[in-house]
Design an enzyme around this catalytic site. Sequence first.
Site, PDB file in Angstrom:
ATOM      1  CG  HIS A   9       8.028   1.355  -8.325  1.00  0.00           C
ATOM      2  ND1 HIS A   9       7.264   1.701  -9.381  1.00  0.00           N
ATOM      3  CD2 HIS A   9       7.248   0.522  -7.662  1.00  0.00           C
ATOM      4  CE1 HIS A   9       6.300   0.963  -9.218  1.00  0.00           C
ATOM      5  NE2 HIS A   9       6.122   0.299  -8.364  1.00  0.00           N
ATOM      6  CD  GLU A  87       3.084  -3.549  -4.486  1.00  0.00           C
ATOM      7  OE1 GLU A  87       2.893  -3.486  -3.449  1.00  0.00           O
ATOM      8  OE2 GLU A  87       2.767  -2.332  -5.195  1.00  0.00           O
ATOM      9  NE  ARG A 114      -5.951  -0.559  -6.790  1.00  0.00           N
ATOM     10  CZ  ARG A 114      -5.884   0.950  -6.558  1.00  0.00           C
ATOM     11  NH1 ARG A 114      -6.904   1.584  -6.761  1.00  0.00           N
ATOM     12  NH2 ARG A 114      -4.781   1.372  -6.526  1.00  0.00           N
TER      13      ARG A 114
END
Length: 250
Positions: A9, A87, A114
Amino acid sequence: MYKLVLIRHGESQWNLENRFTGWTDVDLTETGREQARKAGELLKREGYAFDLAYTSVLKRAIRTLWIALDALDAMYTPVGINWRLNERHYGQLQGLNKAETAAKYGDEQVLIWRRAYAIAPEPLDLEDPRHPRFDGRYAKIPADQLPATECLKDTVARVLPFWNESIAPAIRAGRRVLVAAHGNSLRALIKHLDNVSDDDIVGVNIPTGQPLVYELDEDLKPIRHYYLGDAAEIEAAMAAVAAQGKAKKD
């Protein structure tokens, strides 16, 4: 030979603010909308057309797909929307600024949160209003399948059933497929397609709004893959993604 096009996106409001987003349903910035438009125009210019598109249930991916298809003059394209393309869920990190979190816990710890394949952040409490069980769009999903946090390994386990049951059969049937999704759900697909090791996937960074083309053989094994667009711009965008989790230097 088959072709599959993946696109992360465009820039979201929380990308701009450098915050952990996960399943939080934030929208695109004006820059993000422009990225999506340019992606669609680039695909059209390069002669791409699609029989089918897939996206997540989160508006930043849905809107990216809409804008790209509009730029392709192809808003009639059938679209499959599925939560499995969401996500990665960032648990208690959702909403926190990445650089501020790195300043508090250290760059290395934030990189682990992450990018580590099998280490997830602390989960949301079941009563936390951010928990997906309180979101009506997941009302038909069994409660035990809704995550309160995820590592990339969990995201792979969530995404691959949708790949195996929906996307891969469509490609094998000769349909030209576009997937508009998220950094980590796309990393999950890339890990599967390219057989990337658990260690090496840490270094894979996907820029926003840049079409990534996979050429696949009859067994859906990659022949090659490449980004469309300016190589220097794409490299800079990848570097920017990699730097998001680092503390700001005074």
